[in-house]
Design a protein around this motif. Sequence first.
Motif, short mmCIF file in Angstrom:
data_model
loop_
_atom_site.label_atom_id
_atom_site.label_comp_id
_atom_site.label_asym_id
_atom_site.label_seq_id
_atom_site.Cartn_x
_atom_site.Cartn_y
_atom_site.Cartn_z
N LYS A 17 55.65 -2.92 -19.33
CA LYS A 17 54.64 -2.36 -18.44
C LYS A 17 54.64 -3.07 -17.09
N PHE A 18 54.84 -4.39 -17.11
CA PHE A 18 54.88 -5.14 -15.85
C PHE A 18 56.06 -4.68 -14.99
N VAL A 19 57.24 -4.56 -15.60
CA VAL A 19 58.44 -4.17 -14.87
C VAL A 19 58.30 -2.75 -14.33
N THR A 20 57.87 -1.81 -15.18
CA THR A 20 57.75 -0.43 -14.72
C THR A 20 56.65 -0.27 -13.68
N SER A 21 55.59 -1.05 -13.81
CA SER A 21 54.52 -1.00 -12.83
C SER A 21 55.02 -1.49 -11.47
N THR A 22 55.71 -2.61 -11.47
CA THR A 22 56.24 -3.16 -10.24
C THR A 22 57.25 -2.21 -9.60
N LEU A 23 58.16 -1.71 -10.42
CA LEU A 23 59.17 -0.78 -9.91
C LEU A 23 58.52 0.51 -9.42
N GLY A 24 57.59 1.05 -10.19
CA GLY A 24 56.91 2.28 -9.78
C GLY A 24 56.14 2.13 -8.49
N ASN A 25 55.43 1.02 -8.35
CA ASN A 25 54.68 0.79 -7.12
C ASN A 25 55.60 0.60 -5.92
N THR A 26 56.72 -0.07 -6.13
CA THR A 26 57.67 -0.29 -5.04
C THR A 26 58.30 1.03 -4.59
N VAL A 27 58.82 1.79 -5.55
CA VAL A 27 59.45 3.07 -5.22
C VAL A 27 58.42 4.03 -4.63
N GLY A 28 57.22 4.04 -5.19
CA GLY A 28 56.18 4.89 -4.65
C GLY A 28 55.82 4.54 -3.22
N GLY A 29 55.72 3.26 -2.94
CA GLY A 29 55.40 2.82 -1.57
C GLY A 29 56.49 3.17 -0.58
N VAL A 30 57.73 2.98 -0.98
CA VAL A 30 58.86 3.31 -0.09
C VAL A 30 58.91 4.82 0.15
#
Length: 89
Positions: A17-30
Amino acid sequence: MPINTSSQDEGVTGAAKFVTSTLGNTVGGVTRTAGGVTGAATRGIGDTITSATGSAGKPVGDAIGNAGTGVEDGAKRVARGVEDAGQWR
């Protein structure tokens, strides 16, 4: 800050959950940023065409500006979906 007592957020699941959250937030922000920049630039081009050509070019300038708004809105929706997926929603 409340203490998390859920066993669903421990161990491998918590790490995932931590990895997917971080990745999701990063890709979403970009994605949101790229959509915003593209939308603003396209609206600017549409405004420039309208200003340079007057009423004759207004339909073309408006169409280009509206396309930019559509791109920006679409990017926002994609970003939100990616962020939600990263949060396991």
